[in-house]
Design a protein around this motif. Structure first.
Motif, PDB file in Angstrom:
ATOM      1  N   ASP A 367      -7.894 -89.383   3.246  1.00 55.69           N
ATOM      2  CA  ASP A 367      -8.109 -89.463   1.804  1.00 55.69           C
ATOM      3  C   ASP A 367      -8.277 -90.930   1.414  1.00 55.69           C
ATOM      4  OD1 ASP A 367      -8.309 -89.099  -0.868  1.00 55.69           O
ATOM      5  OD2 ASP A 367      -6.191 -88.542  -1.164  1.00 55.69           O
ATOM      6  N   PRO A 368      -9.484 -91.400   1.185  1.00 49.85           N
ATOM      7  CA  PRO A 368      -9.694 -92.826   0.899  1.00 49.85           C
ATOM      8  C   PRO A 368      -9.491 -93.177  -0.570  1.00 49.85           C
ATOM      9  CG  PRO A 368     -11.795 -91.717   0.977  1.00 49.85           C
ATOM     10  CD  PRO A 368     -10.748 -90.656   1.224  1.00 49.85           C
ATOM     11  N   LYS A 369      -8.787 -92.317  -1.313  1.00 50.79           N
ATOM     12  CA  LYS A 369      -8.642 -92.568  -2.748  1.00 50.79           C
ATOM     13  C   LYS A 369      -7.969 -93.907  -3.021  1.00 50.79           C
ATOM     14  CE  LYS A 369      -6.679 -90.550  -6.941  1.00 50.79           C
ATOM     15  NZ  LYS A 369      -5.922 -89.430  -7.529  1.00 50.79           N
ATOM     16  N   GLN A 370      -6.890 -94.193  -2.267  1.00 51.98           N
ATOM     17  CA  GLN A 370      -6.172 -95.441  -2.491  1.00 51.98           C
ATOM     18  C   GLN A 370      -7.042 -96.650  -2.159  1.00 51.98           C
ATOM     19  OE1 GLN A 370      -2.531 -95.674  -0.309  1.00 51.98           O
ATOM     20  NE2 GLN A 370      -1.859 -97.568  -1.295  1.00 51.98           N
ATOM     21  N   LEU A 371      -7.857 -96.524  -1.136  1.00 48.25           N
ATOM     22  CA  LEU A 371      -8.741 -97.632  -0.784  1.00 48.25           C
ATOM     23  C   LEU A 371      -9.842 -97.825  -1.821  1.00 48.25           C
ATOM     24  CD1 LEU A 371      -9.158 -97.112   3.073  1.00 48.25           C
ATOM     25  CD2 LEU A 371      -7.750 -98.809   1.893  1.00 48.25           C
ATOM     26  N   LEU A 372     -10.384 -96.696  -2.315  1.00 46.02           N
ATOM     27  CA  LEU A 372     -11.476 -96.799  -3.287  1.00 46.02           C
ATOM     28  C   LEU A 372     -11.004 -97.419  -4.588  1.00 46.02           C
ATOM     29  CD1 LEU A 372     -13.305 -93.398  -2.696  1.00 46.02           C
ATOM     30  CD2 LEU A 372     -13.981 -95.676  -1.905  1.00 46.02           C
ATOM     31  N   GLU A 373      -9.722 -97.275  -4.892  1.00 47.35           N
ATOM     32  CA  GLU A 373      -9.192 -97.891  -6.107  1.00 47.35           C
ATOM     33  C   GLU A 373      -9.201 -99.413  -6.018  1.00 47.35           C
ATOM     34  OE1 GLU A 373      -5.362 -96.244  -6.608  1.00 47.35           O
ATOM     35  OE2 GLU A 373      -6.058 -94.287  -7.346  1.00 47.35           O
ATOM     36  N   MET A 374      -9.219 -99.933  -4.795  1.00 45.75           N
ATOM     37  CA  MET A 374      -9.192-101.395  -4.623  1.00 45.75           C
ATOM     38  C   MET A 374     -10.566-101.974  -4.287  1.00 45.75           C
ATOM     39  SD  MET A 374      -5.678-101.972  -2.457  1.00 45.75           S
ATOM     40  CE  MET A 374      -6.304-101.058  -1.039  1.00 45.75           C
ATOM     41  N   VAL A 375     -11.620-101.172  -4.448  1.00 42.88           N
ATOM     42  CA  VAL A 375     -12.949-101.660  -4.066  1.00 42.88           C
ATOM     43  C   VAL A 375     -13.321-102.912  -4.842  1.00 42.88           C
ATOM     44  CG1 VAL A 375     -15.405-101.121  -4.180  1.00 42.88           C
ATOM     45  CG2 VAL A 375     -13.812 -99.461  -3.229  1.00 42.88           C
ATOM     46  N   ASP A 376     -13.014-102.919  -6.142  1.00 38.99           N
ATOM     47  CA  ASP A 376     -13.375-104.080  -6.949  1.00 38.99           C
ATOM     48  C   ASP A 376     -12.615-105.337  -6.533  1.00 38.99           C
ATOM     49  OD1 ASP A 376     -15.090-102.487  -8.366  1.00 38.99           O
ATOM     50  OD2 ASP A 376     -13.639-102.048  -9.960  1.00 38.99           O
ATOM     51  N   GLU A 377     -11.427-105.176  -5.917  1.00 38.52           N
ATOM     52  CA  GLU A 377     -10.634-106.326  -5.517  1.00 38.52           C
ATOM     53  C   GLU A 377     -10.926-106.756  -4.073  1.00 38.52           C
ATOM     54  OE1 GLU A 377      -6.430-106.181  -6.620  1.00 38.52           O
ATOM     55  OE2 GLU A 377      -6.840-104.218  -7.512  1.00 38.52           O
ATOM     56  N   MET A 378     -11.568-105.905  -3.330  1.00 45.67           N
ATOM     57  CA  MET A 378     -11.818-106.219  -1.924  1.00 45.67           C
ATOM     58  C   MET A 378     -12.759-107.417  -1.784  1.00 45.67           C
ATOM     59  SD  MET A 378     -12.248-102.532  -0.056  1.00 45.67           S
ATOM     60  CE  MET A 378     -10.903-101.347   0.003  1.00 45.67           C
ATOM     61  N   ASN A 379     -12.572-108.110  -0.699  1.00 45.45           N
ATOM     62  CA  ASN A 379     -13.482-109.187  -0.338  1.00 45.45           C
ATOM     63  C   ASN A 379     -14.531-108.618   0.619  1.00 45.45           C
ATOM     64  OD1 ASN A 379     -11.984-111.229  -1.726  1.00 45.45           O
ATOM     65  ND2 ASN A 379     -10.505-111.203  -0.047  1.00 45.45           N
ATOM     66  N   VAL A 380     -15.726-108.451   0.103  1.00 46.79           N
ATOM     67  CA  VAL A 380     -16.818-107.899   0.900  1.00 46.79           C
ATOM     68  C   VAL A 380     -17.739-109.042   1.302  1.00 46.79           C
ATOM     69  CG1 VAL A 380     -18.719-106.255   0.995  1.00 46.79           C
ATOM     70  CG2 VAL A 380     -16.672-105.725  -0.361  1.00 46.79           C
ATOM     71  N   SER A 381     -17.885-109.226   2.583  1.00 51.13           N
ATOM     72  CA  SER A 381     -18.706-110.325   3.090  1.00 51.13           C
ATOM     73  C   SER A 381     -20.180-109.981   2.940  1.00 51.13           C
ATOM     74  CB  SER A 381     -18.367-110.586   4.556  1.00 51.13           C
ATOM     75  OG  SER A 381     -18.739-109.490   5.358  1.00 51.13           O
ATOM     76  N   PRO A 382     -21.056-110.960   2.996  1.00 51.79           N
ATOM     77  CA  PRO A 382     -22.495-110.680   2.884  1.00 51.79           C
ATOM     78  C   PRO A 382     -23.039-109.757   3.973  1.00 51.79           C
ATOM     79  CG  PRO A 382     -22.069-113.009   2.517  1.00 51.79           C
ATOM     80  CD  PRO A 382     -20.779-112.404   2.972  1.00 51.79           C
ATOM     81  N   CYS A 383     -22.344-109.624   5.091  1.00 56.60           N
ATOM     82  CA  CYS A 383     -22.815-108.727   6.142  1.00 56.60           C
ATOM     83  C   CYS A 383     -22.293-107.308   5.955  1.00 56.60           C
ATOM     84  CB  CYS A 383     -22.407-109.262   7.518  1.00 56.60           C
ATOM     85  SG  CYS A 383     -20.642-109.289   7.835  1.00 56.60           S
TER      86      CYS A 383
END
Length: 861
Positions: A367-383
């Motif tokens: 259940d990725p619900k908890q992870l999806l809640e932090m999508v805006d805070e995640m550090n997503v690299s250009p790759c």
């Protein structure tokens, strides 16, 4: 020190804590040798052992008593009053005394400049030949235990690449290999290293010469003095470079053993520090196999390196550099093994099975619900790789790097407050901040070493590189588009920017550079910071990673510093003459802005090369030898070619892997391949019939780097060479010079020379003079005898003046050499190729013979 595993090695703990138990023992041995061959431990006995001991003991700790001195009458007549002598009756007794000496002083380190052939390695091999157990008795293990020695192991890397001797409880230092990482030199003989680092000239003698001195009672002290000098210089090199204390401080900093600092790579250091932090968080590092590393996804991103706008810049070029870019990116965006969630597209619809992550696999919760809640805070690299934010979990690598950088700032602040009187504390602090800098800069490499890495992860490596590219690209866009700066980025490389400021003065360039650095720094989170580094005025951008210019680091700096990167002035794959000519040419170009002056200088130097007036040392190449098994079959490599020739005469003369082999290129018969024109410099000095191939040196060594630089100004350097007249030479007389080969040289028959009278092309006759009508003269000069006599007379008077100068120079050279070798030159033969006087003495004698030949030519004509 609880993190150091020193079980069974109590010496390591004392050494790393304060150096108070440090004792170094350097050894040189003299052996009875066969003529023209290197000593062989199977055949040549040891005649004498010369050692020097230095120690760092507190006053309250007693040191071993001095050995009982006997047989002092052997050296009292030589003036060596500081040399204690112990005489034994046989070679077996000599080995026993050497073992007793080591066990009495109990040194922590055994040192030798070349430990395998002329020092401890020869002693151990000789012990095996005589059936004396030396290896185990020199170690610190209980009696009867065996110590591992390189002679008993067939490890190719250990024997050929590290020259390592394993004695349990002691560190054996091979000094010349340590010098390779401490100084960038053309040659790593003791003579060259002592001059470059200690500024001391020492002679080099053959084993045959030392043996002859040893056998004579009146000259035995010369052999002892020479070997003792080598011992003391080896220890002086370690002290001057602060090698032992610095290495010990790095060992304590990284948490590894002393010899691991010298022998292990950077990944071992990073892993040692990382695992200590991971252990406190109950994390375990994986150990991937070779198959797992091979199955890992290949890296997709490379650092950004722009193609420079290659030209000669007479206006300021500002160089800006990101401070520790990759470590700062890992800290700012929380990039780590423990925070990586994999590809972002997998978070929305995680697969039921674990998916590939680096060399291992990663399983996300169903259940990725908890992870999806932090999508805006995640550090997503250009790759496209996602990382947890710092508030959720702080990564191990960011914490480690942040502590390293903060600690380095504190150490540097302490170093500034440290007074000049406390030199030992300053050395310790400097070694500590240097170690912290090194470990921070190589942490990224630990994550991206996909071929031989201990724990590589392509997701983390790609994330760091892609973020670094993004930062550099955004910075370039800001600089180029800013309306008030009117600047242009002309080159960018990984973490640096070269900004051209047309129409600005040097003082204005410093102000604008500081403004650019401050504006770019505000764009990114801490600790990412763009620092102003220097101003080039003028400069020349050649290609990627190749540039040169006059450097100014502060606004009040008046005299510039010549700074070159990647060009032949700082490279060692050419001969020194190339670096000297290129650097002087660039100085003239930067100072005078006049290409005609550069042309005059270059043509003068090319004429010197063609006339043979350049030192052999300046025309000597030196390339590293990779070992007999380091080359593919049929490889045509000069170092390998010479090694094969030496090995055929003497198997023990093969160079060590990593040793720089000197060679020169000589003239030969037409059609010969270049590999057959390779000669050792000592061979050229001994054989006067060999001439250095001026055409090769000019067209293949000197002109190409000049062309790469000056072609940016529209200059054709090759035309400068074609305009030069070909100077007259006296090559035909070389068979009359002392030391020339007994047989005829094919170069004398086929090498084109110029007429001695007018300089026209001709070919020297192979034999005879007088009746032949003037050897070295063309047909035109023979047909105009009166004019030719006048020309030859003027040439002879020129040589007479040169001969007087040669005699004066020879007297001064003789005085310098006598001060170096300690006796008259007629009694010794120094074979040091690293001394420029060796070549000058040889050329002085040949010029004198050339003057005699010209006199004979004039009389016969």
């Amino acid at each position: 020190m609880a993190y150091l595993d020193t079980a069974g090695l109590e010496w390591c703990r004392g050494l790393l804590l304060g150096h108070e138990f440090l004792t170094l023992m350097c050894l040189e041995c003299h052996v009875a040798t066969r003529p023209q061959l290197l000593p062989d431990p199977q055949l040549d006995p040891i005649s004498a052992l010369v050692f020097s001991i230095t120690q760092d003991l507190p006053p309250e700790i007693p040191s071993p008593q001095h050995l009982k001195v006997a047989g002092v009458d052997l050296v009292t007549r030589t003036g060596l009053t500081d040399l204690a002598v112990l005489h034994v009756d046989s070679e077996a007794d000599l080995l026993e005394e050497a073992i007793r000496l080591v066990t009495t002083w109990d040194p922590d380190m055994l040192v030798g400049y070349e430990v395998q052939r002329g020092s401890w390695g020869y002693l151990l091999e000789r012990g095996l030949a005589l059936g004396v157990e030396v290896v185990a008795r020199l170690s610190r293990v209980p009696e009867g235990a065996r110590a591992s020695h390189h002679l008993e192991e067939e490890d190719e890397y250990g024997t050929e690449h590290t020259s390592q001797i394993h004695l349990a409880g002691r560190v054996v230092l091979n000094a010349w290999r340590l010098m390779r990482s401490e100084a960038a030199l053309q040659s790593y003989t003791l003579q060259s290293v002592a001059f470059q680092i200690l500024h001391t000239r020492i002679p080099a003698f053959s084993h045959t010469q030392l043996t002859a001195w040893w056998l004579a009672d009146t000259t035995r002290g010369r052999t002892l003095g020479h070997l003792l000098l080598r011992c003391r210089l080896t220890l002086d090199l370690l002290h001057r470079l602060d090698l032992v204390p610095r290495t010990a401080e790095l060992a304590r900093l990284f948490g590894i053993q002393f010899y691991d600092v010298l022998s292990r790579g950077t990944q071992f250091r990073v892993e040692s520090m990382m695992l200590r932090l991971a252990r406190g968080r109950n994390m375990v590092a994986i150990s991937p196999s070779v198959q797992q590393r091979a199955a890992m996804k290949a890296p997709e991103w490379i650092p950004l390196t722009l193609e420079p706008l290659s030209r000669f810049y007479t206006e300021p070029v500002v160089v800006l550099d990101f401070q520790s870019l990759y470590p700062s990116v890992m800290i700012a965006y929380n990039y780590c093994y423990s925070t990586c969630l994999g590809r972002i597209h997998l978070l929305h619809n995680p697969p039921p099975q674990p998916y590939s992550f680096g060399t291992a696999h990663l399983r996300l919760p169903p259940d990725p619900k908890q992870l999806l809640e932090m999508v805006d805070e995640m550090n997503v690299s250009p790759c496209g790789v996602a990382f947890l934010p710092s508030r959720v979990r702080r990564g191990v690598l960011p914490v480690m790097l942040e502590e390293i950088l903060n600690t380095r700032l504190m150490v540097k602040a302490s170093l500034k407050r440290c007074g000049e009187r406390d030199a030992s504390l300053r050395r310790v602090l400097h070694s500590r901040q240097l170690g912290l800098k090194l470990i921070a800069n190589v942490t990224y490499g630990y994550t991206s070493a996909n071929f031989s890495g201990r724990m590589p992860c392509s997701e983390i490596g790609d994330s760091v590189v892609s973020k670094g590219r993004e930062i550099l690209e955004r910075s370039i866009q800001l600089v180029n588009s800013h309306p008030t700066w009117a600047a242009q980025v002309v080159y960018g490389d990984t973490d640096s920017l070269f900004v051209h400021l047309p129409g600005r003065s040097r003082s204005q360039a410093f102000v604008t550079g500081q403004e650019i650095a401050a504006a770019v720094t505000k764009m990114y989170p801490k600790p990412i910071k763009l620092k102003f580094e220097k101003v080039y005025l003028p400069c020349l951008l050649q290609t990627k990673k190749r540039y040169v210019g006059y450097m100014y680091e502060t606004p009040d700096q008046q005299e510039p510093v010549f700074d070159a990167k990647g060009i032949e002035t700082v490279r060692r794959d050419g001969c020194p003459a190339v670096a000297k000519v290129l650097e002087r040419s660039l100085h003239l170009l930067f100072d005078r802005k006049d290409v005609s002056l550069v042309r005059q200088y270059v043509q003068r130097q090319l004429l010197k090369v063609m006339q043979g007036r350049v030192s052999l040392q300046d025309l000597t190449f030196a390339k590293e030898y990779r070992g007999a098994r380091g080359y593919r079959p049929g490889a045509c490599v000069p170092a390998l070619q010479l090694a094969r020739q030496w090995t055929r005469r003497d198997p023990r003369k093969e160079p060590r892997a990593g040793e720089r082999v000197p060679y020169v290129i000589v003239y030969g018969a037409p059609g010969l391949p270049l590999i057959q024109l390779v000669r050792c410099p000592s061979t050229v000095l001994a054989d006067a019939s060999l001439r250095l191939n001026a055409t090769y040196y000019i067209t293949h060594a000197i002109l190409p780097p000049l062309h790469r630089c000056l072609a940016l100004l529209g200059v054709n350097v090759n035309a400068w060479y074609t305009e030069l007249p070909r100077p007259s030479t006296l090559t035909a007389s070389t068979s009359t010079l002392p030391g020339s080969s007994s047989g005829p040289s094919i170069a004398r028959y086929f090498t084109p020379v110029a007429c001695v009278g007018c300089g026209a092309d001709t070919t020297a006759a192979p034999a005879g003079r007088g009746a032949a009508g003037g050897q070295g003269l063309c047909g035109g000069c023979k047909g105009s005898p009166q004019e030719t006599v006048l020309r030859l007379g003027e040439r002879f008077r020129t040589y007479e003046r040169a001969v007087d100068h040669i005699r004066q120079v020879s007297c001064s050279l003789e005085m310098v050499c006598e001060a170096c070798v300690g006796c008259r030159l007629q009694e010794v033969e120094c074979i040091s190729l690293d001394c420029p006087l060796t070549h000058r003495r040889t050329m002085a004698g040949r010029d004198l013979q050339a003057a005699h030949h010209l006199h004979s030519l004039l009389d016969d004509f």
